[in-house]
Design an enzyme around this catalytic site. Structure first.
Site, PDB file in Angstrom:
ATOM      1  N   GLY A  89       4.442  -9.158   3.437  1.00  0.00           N
ATOM      2  CA  GLY A  89       3.075  -9.001   3.944  1.00  0.00           C
ATOM      3  C   GLY A  89       2.049  -9.082   2.818  1.00  0.00           C
ATOM      4  N   GLY A  90       2.472  -8.731   1.615  1.00  0.00           N
ATOM      5  CA  GLY A  90       1.578  -8.807   0.451  1.00  0.00           C
ATOM      6  C   GLY A  90       1.834 -10.040  -0.403  1.00  0.00           C
TER       7      GLY A  90
ATOM      8  N   SER B 243       0.810  -1.219   0.000  1.00  0.00           N
ATOM      9  CA  SER B 243       0.000   0.000   0.000  1.00  0.00           C
ATOM     10  C   SER B 243       0.850   1.280   0.000  1.00  0.00           C
ATOM     11  CB  SER B 243      -0.942  -0.005   1.208  1.00  0.00           C
ATOM     12  OG  SER B 243      -0.205  -0.127   2.402  1.00  0.00           O
ATOM     13  N   THR B 244       2.095   1.218   0.428  1.00  0.00           N
ATOM     14  CA  THR B 244       2.937   2.424   0.451  1.00  0.00           C
ATOM     15  C   THR B 244       3.513   2.709  -0.937  1.00  0.00           C
ATOM     16  OG1 THR B 244       3.488   1.774   2.705  1.00  0.00           O
ATOM     17  CG2 THR B 244       4.728   3.604   1.793  1.00  0.00           C
TER      18      THR B 244
ATOM     19  N   GLU C 268       9.924  -9.570  -5.314  1.00  0.00           N
ATOM     20  CA  GLU C 268      10.509  -8.370  -4.693  1.00  0.00           C
ATOM     21  C   GLU C 268      12.008  -8.568  -4.464  1.00  0.00           C
ATOM     22  OE1 GLU C 268       6.610  -6.787  -2.233  1.00  0.00           O
ATOM     23  OE2 GLU C 268       8.049  -8.044  -1.206  1.00  0.00           O
TER      24      GLU C 268
HETATM   25  O1  5RP Z   1       6.456  -6.909   1.182  1.00  0.00           O
HETATM   26  C1  5RP Z   1       5.425  -6.459   0.762  1.00  0.00           C
HETATM   27  C2  5RP Z   1       4.520  -7.203  -0.129  1.00  0.00           C
HETATM   28  O2  5RP Z   1       4.943  -8.525  -0.290  1.00  0.00           O
HETATM   29  C3  5RP Z   1       5.040  -5.064   1.117  1.00  0.00           C
HETATM   30  O3  5RP Z   1       5.962  -4.189   0.551  1.00  0.00           O
HETATM   31  C4  5RP Z   1       4.992  -4.931   2.607  1.00  0.00           C
HETATM   32  O4  5RP Z   1       4.051  -5.877   3.104  1.00  0.00           O
HETATM   33  C5  5RP Z   1       4.594  -3.527   3.043  1.00  0.00           C
HETATM   34  O5  5RP Z   1       3.308  -3.244   2.651  1.00  0.00           O
HETATM   35  P1  5RP Z   1       2.571  -1.888   3.018  1.00  0.00           P
HETATM   36  O6  5RP Z   1       3.251  -0.808   2.266  1.00  0.00           O
HETATM   37  O7  5RP Z   1       1.157  -2.130   2.580  1.00  0.00           O
HETATM   38  O8  5RP Z   1       2.681  -1.708   4.505  1.00  0.00           O
END
Ligand code: 5RP
Length: 252
Positions: free
Chosen positions: A112-113, A45-46, A119
């Site tokens: 987290g995503g 989301s960032t 990545e």
């Molecule tokens: O690693 C990730 C996805 O796999 C994201 O970059 C990480 O979860 C951070 O997410 P957000 O910007 O929503 O806090």
């Protein structure tokens, strides 16, 4: 046309969103190389605000963006940026990505995503790797702020075996990530694998843990990002930004 200075933007009503946008815009403004040809765009989301800021640049036709997953690909297209693949462009000038937790040594937990494999491939392939996050992700030690666990991408048929192994390794919790209300059953990654979230408490030696996990049958990749980020930008509640490097924290 020059980029609109941050101070002239209308504040977002949600303070966490504001801190995400702040970190992302500052990171792009301070680090985007004017002559860059290949840019990595992370997930989460960032990073939405990273793509938004890069999409405001005048010279969009001069560089190509490499995604880290399905969401990231759409961010690139939605912001009018040129899309390329890591196979076509295996050397990136810079990549921006989000993080779930970053310690003082710039070790990070990501995934987290559920996009951690691509990545990491993009991070490894970039000359420079910049993390963007809100204040909740700034930590002294991995495993303290982010207690959902280290995301681990695993071959689906190995998840029961791996659950046993992770318990043996001392994990406090081991969870096969579920799709929640959006999907009955586990999350399937962009590489058709599962994600296990394993919480080990405060991680004293992230490198040792990463190596132990990588040596275990069925593990594709871990969400421990060690040694790669050059900098991390954290948007703070008070409107400042903390820039973390190996030299310490600097407040903008
Ligand atoms: O690693 C990730 C996805 O796999 C994201 O970059 C990480 O979860 C951070 O997410 P957000 O910007 O929503 O806090």
């Amino acid at each position: 046309m020059p980029l609109i200075p941050y101070s002239e933007l209308k504040p977002l009503s949600d303070p966490t969103e504001e801190s995400k946008r702040l970190s992302a815009y500052k990171a792009v403004d301070e680090n985007f190389p004017p002559s860059a040809k290949v840019i990595g765009i992370g997930s989460g989301s960032t990073v939405v605000y990273v793509a938004e800021r890069i999409g405001q640049l005048d010279n969009k036709a001069d560089f190509v963006c490499i995604p880290t997953g399905f969401q990231s690909k759409n961010l690139i297209l939605d912001n009018g940026l040129k899309l390329g693949s890591i196979e076509q462009y295996p050397q990136l000038d810079i990549a921006f990505d989000g993080a779930d937790e970053v310690d003082t040594q710039l070790n990070a937990i990501k995934g987290g995503g559920a996009c951690l494999f691509q990545e990491k491939l993009v991070a490894y392939s970039s000359k420079s790797f910049i993390l963007v996050a809100d204040y909740r992700k700034k930590s002294q030690n991995l495993g303290v702020q982010w207690t959902k666990g280290v995301p681990i991408e695993v071959v689906p048929s190995a998840y029961v075996y791996l659950t046993g192994k992770l318990n043996e390794y001392g994990a406090e919790s081991v969870v096969l990530r579920q799709g929640g209300s959006a999907k009955a059953g586990p999350v399937i990654t962009d590489n058709n694998n599962f994600i296990i979230d394993a919480h080990f408490g405060a991680i004293q030696d992230p490198k040792q843990l990463h190596q132990q996990l990588k040596m275990t049958l069925g593990v594709v990749e871990t969400g421990l990002f060690l040694d790669y980020p050059q900098k991390a930008y954290f948007g703070e509640k008070d409107g400042s930004v903390v820039v973390r490097t190996l030299q310490g924290d600097r407040v903008l």
